[in-house]
Design a protein around this motif. Structure first.
Motif, PDB file in Angstrom:
ATOM      1  N   UNK A   4       0.854  -1.181   0.000  1.00 33.95           N
ATOM      2  CA  UNK A   4       0.000   0.000   0.000  1.00 33.95           C
ATOM      3  C   UNK A   4       0.890   1.230   0.000  1.00 33.95           C
ATOM      4  N   UNK A   5       0.644   2.140  -0.927  1.00 35.15           N
ATOM      5  CA  UNK A   5       1.444   3.355  -0.999  1.00 35.15           C
ATOM      6  C   UNK A   5       0.816   4.353  -1.944  1.00 35.15           C
ATOM      7  N   UNK A   6       1.565   5.391  -2.262  1.00 36.38           N
ATOM      8  CA  UNK A   6       1.044   6.469  -3.092  1.00 36.38           C
ATOM      9  C   UNK A   6       0.679   5.991  -4.498  1.00 36.38           C
ATOM     10  N   UNK A   7       1.299   4.890  -4.948  1.00 33.57           N
ATOM     11  CA  UNK A   7       1.004   4.385  -6.290  1.00 33.57           C
ATOM     12  C   UNK A   7      -0.445   3.880  -6.410  1.00 33.57           C
ATOM     13  N   UNK A   8      -1.130   3.735  -5.289  1.00 35.18           N
ATOM     14  CA  UNK A   8      -2.532   3.305  -5.326  1.00 35.18           C
ATOM     15  C   UNK A   8      -3.400   4.283  -6.109  1.00 35.18           C
ATOM     16  N   UNK A   9      -2.976   5.539  -6.190  1.00 32.25           N
ATOM     17  CA  UNK A   9      -3.762   6.575  -6.859  1.00 32.25           C
ATOM     18  C   UNK A   9      -3.384   6.743  -8.327  1.00 32.25           C
ATOM     19  N   UNK A  10      -2.434   5.936  -8.823  1.00 28.67           N
ATOM     20  CA  UNK A  10      -2.006   6.058 -10.225  1.00 28.67           C
ATOM     21  C   UNK A  10      -3.095   5.550 -11.166  1.00 28.67           C
ATOM     22  N   UNK A  11      -3.310   6.269 -12.267  1.00 29.11           N
ATOM     23  CA  UNK A  11      -4.265   5.830 -13.293  1.00 29.11           C
ATOM     24  C   UNK A  11      -3.676   6.127 -14.668  1.00 29.11           C
ATOM     25  N   UNK A  12      -4.274   5.562 -15.704  1.00 28.61           N
ATOM     26  CA  UNK A  12      -3.913   5.867 -17.084  1.00 28.61           C
ATOM     27  C   UNK A  12      -4.718   7.102 -17.495  1.00 28.61           C
ATOM     28  N   UNK A  13      -4.055   8.259 -17.519  1.00 25.13           N
ATOM     29  CA  UNK A  13      -4.783   9.512 -17.724  1.00 25.13           C
ATOM     30  C   UNK A  13      -5.359   9.633 -19.136  1.00 25.13           C
ATOM     31  N   UNK A  14      -4.660   9.159 -20.135  1.00 21.58           N
ATOM     32  CA  UNK A  14      -5.194   9.258 -21.492  1.00 21.58           C
ATOM     33  C   UNK A  14      -6.434   8.385 -21.647  1.00 21.58           C
ATOM     34  N   UNK A  15      -6.368   7.187 -21.149  1.00 24.83           N
ATOM     35  CA  UNK A  15      -7.517   6.292 -21.230  1.00 24.83           C
ATOM     36  C   UNK A  15      -8.705   6.869 -20.476  1.00 24.83           C
ATOM     37  N   UNK A  16      -8.446   7.441 -19.299  1.00 25.68           N
ATOM     38  CA  UNK A  16      -9.535   7.997 -18.497  1.00 25.68           C
ATOM     39  C   UNK A  16     -10.116   9.251 -19.139  1.00 25.68           C
ATOM     40  N   UNK A  17      -9.277  10.097 -19.705  1.00 26.59           N
ATOM     41  CA  UNK A  17      -9.768  11.288 -20.389  1.00 26.59           C
ATOM     42  C   UNK A  17     -10.672  10.903 -21.552  1.00 26.59           C
ATOM     43  N   UNK A  18     -10.263   9.902 -22.332  1.00 22.24           N
ATOM     44  CA  UNK A  18     -11.074   9.447 -23.449  1.00 22.24           C
ATOM     45  C   UNK A  18     -12.407   8.880 -22.972  1.00 22.24           C
ATOM     46  N   UNK A 231      -4.858  17.448 -15.089  1.00 24.28           N
ATOM     47  CA  UNK A 231      -4.578  18.798 -15.585  1.00 24.28           C
ATOM     48  C   UNK A 231      -3.259  18.839 -16.345  1.00 24.28           C
ATOM     49  N   UNK A 232      -2.260  18.181 -15.806  1.00 27.08           N
ATOM     50  CA  UNK A 232      -0.956  18.161 -16.484  1.00 27.08           C
ATOM     51  C   UNK A 232      -1.022  17.324 -17.749  1.00 27.08           C
ATOM     52  N   UNK A 233      -1.758  16.237 -17.709  1.00 28.16           N
ATOM     53  CA  UNK A 233      -1.895  15.407 -18.906  1.00 28.16           C
ATOM     54  C   UNK A 233      -2.587  16.176 -20.026  1.00 28.16           C
ATOM     55  N   UNK A 234      -3.557  17.003 -19.673  1.00 26.63           N
ATOM     56  CA  UNK A 234      -4.293  17.770 -20.677  1.00 26.63           C
ATOM     57  C   UNK A 234      -3.528  19.002 -21.147  1.00 26.63           C
ATOM     58  N   UNK A 235      -2.364  19.253 -20.566  1.00 25.67           N
ATOM     59  CA  UNK A 235      -1.516  20.348 -21.017  1.00 25.67           C
ATOM     60  C   UNK A 235      -1.951  21.724 -20.554  1.00 25.67           C
ATOM     61  N   UNK A 236      -2.622  21.799 -19.403  1.00 27.03           N
ATOM     62  CA  UNK A 236      -3.022  23.101 -18.895  1.00 27.03           C
ATOM     63  C   UNK A 236      -1.799  23.882 -18.410  1.00 27.03           C
TER      64      UNK A 236
END
Length: 333
Positions: A4-18, A231-236
């Motif tokens: 259990x650690x901070x990596x629990x919150x990792x997601x695929x941002x491109x897949x989720x945005x789509x 936000x960073x993935x979307x280039x804001x």
């Protein structure tokens, strides 16, 4: 759970945005039956990401943004919102809601409640609310923090009645903003976007029929940390990606953790994830570098807030049987 650690919150941002964008298009066409989306942008990360996802899903010509400052707003919030609108290429209207709030007595009601514990307070002072106790396992206590014109800080305990009056008066702001959002949505035949993230939605950190009201809520399943990542993935612009979460409701700068949450947002995200996945308090304590007792207190505070704010999520209670046909586009509080 062994790891259990901070990596629990990792997601695929491109897949989720789509996925979010596809669902926005589908919901708008099939359930809401509207032509576009209205987003009130505050300069904060949540509304910025919602606006960016709306533009990605529909194009800038079908997204209309609103900037709605008032007397206590940080001027930089409106500046960041303007930067977002320029970056996204969306139409935007700016409307100062302070005169309307003045007319309905919002500031006067708040100030009268403040003066019950700080008689010398007037409109030349700055103030905010704060809480204490939740992270230690105690019942949250309500505090008023005020700054006089000469810079002197004053800290007073608030009774429940005065605290509720101040919160009720400031809730006028969110409810008035939502009225304006729906005016523009109605005139354009658009739907209104709600901007809470998972932490806010789960813990009831919104005003019912205010910022909690919307036709669609694109990021209510994303933890605050994930919203920053999106936000960073979307280039804001970095100026938006680096904006720290504040309520932007009181004249003194106020972090969400000092007003409502037991911990800063990143730690709260992990605590909420841990509670939902049955992570023992000892493991949470190890990752957050706190005591087990503090981790248990945070878990208890999350459960307590879920229970106390549950009515905010309820639809109006009908006391008889009513058939209304297709309710797929119901506006949720």
């Amino acid at each position: 759970m062994s790891v259990f650690g901070w990596e629990a919150l990792d997601i695929d941002y491109e897949q989720e945005a789509e996925r979010i964008c596809a669902r926005l298009r589908e919901t708008l066409a099939q359930s809401l039956r509207r032509r576009g989306l209205v987003v009130a942008i505050s300069g904060g990360i949540d509304s910025s990401v919602c606006a960016a996802l709306a533009v990605r899903a529909l194009g800038s010509e079908r997204v209309h943004c609103l900037i709605l400052p008032e007397r206590d707003s940080d001027p930089d919030s409106a500046a960041r919102a303007g930067l977002l609108a320029e970056t996204l290429g969306v139409g935007v209207d700016t409307f100062d809601i302070a005169p309307a709030l003045e007319a309905i007595g919002a500031y006067a009601a708040r100030d009268a409640a403040v003066r019950t514990v700080l008689p010398e307070y007037d409109e030349t002072w700055k103030m905010k609310l704060a809480i204490a106790g939740g992270s230690e396992g105690a019942i949250n206590r309500f505090r008023l923090v005020a700054q006089s014109p000469d810079g002197t800080m004053h800290d007073r305990e608030l009774r429940l009645h005065e605290y509720l009056t101040i919160v009720a008066a400031t809730s006028y702001k969110q409810r008035l903003r939502k009225t304006i959002e729906y005016f523009h949505a109605d005139r354009l035949h658009y739907a209104v976007v709600g901007t809470p993230n998972r932490l806010e939605y789960d813990q009831g950190f919104f005003v019912k029929n205010g910022d909690g009201s919307a036709d669609v809520k694109p990021i209510a399943h994303l933890y605050k940390s994930q919203v920053y990542g999106m936000a960073r993935h979307l280039g804001l612009p970095e100026r938006l990606c680096n904006a720290q979460p504040t309520t932007d409701t009181y004249s003194l700068e106020q972090g969400q953790d000092e007003f409502y949450f037991a911990l800063p947002y990143r730690a709260m995200d992990l605590a909420l994830w841990g509670l939902e996945h049955d992570v023992p308090a000892a493991q949470l304590a190890h990752v957050l570098e706190t005591t087990v007792e503090q981790a248990e207190a945070v878990y208890a505070d999350i459960v307590r807030k879920r229970r106390s704010t549950a009515p905010l999520h309820l639809r109006p209670v009908l006391l008889g049987t009513v058939s209304v046909g297709d309710t797929a586009g119901e506006r949720a509080a």
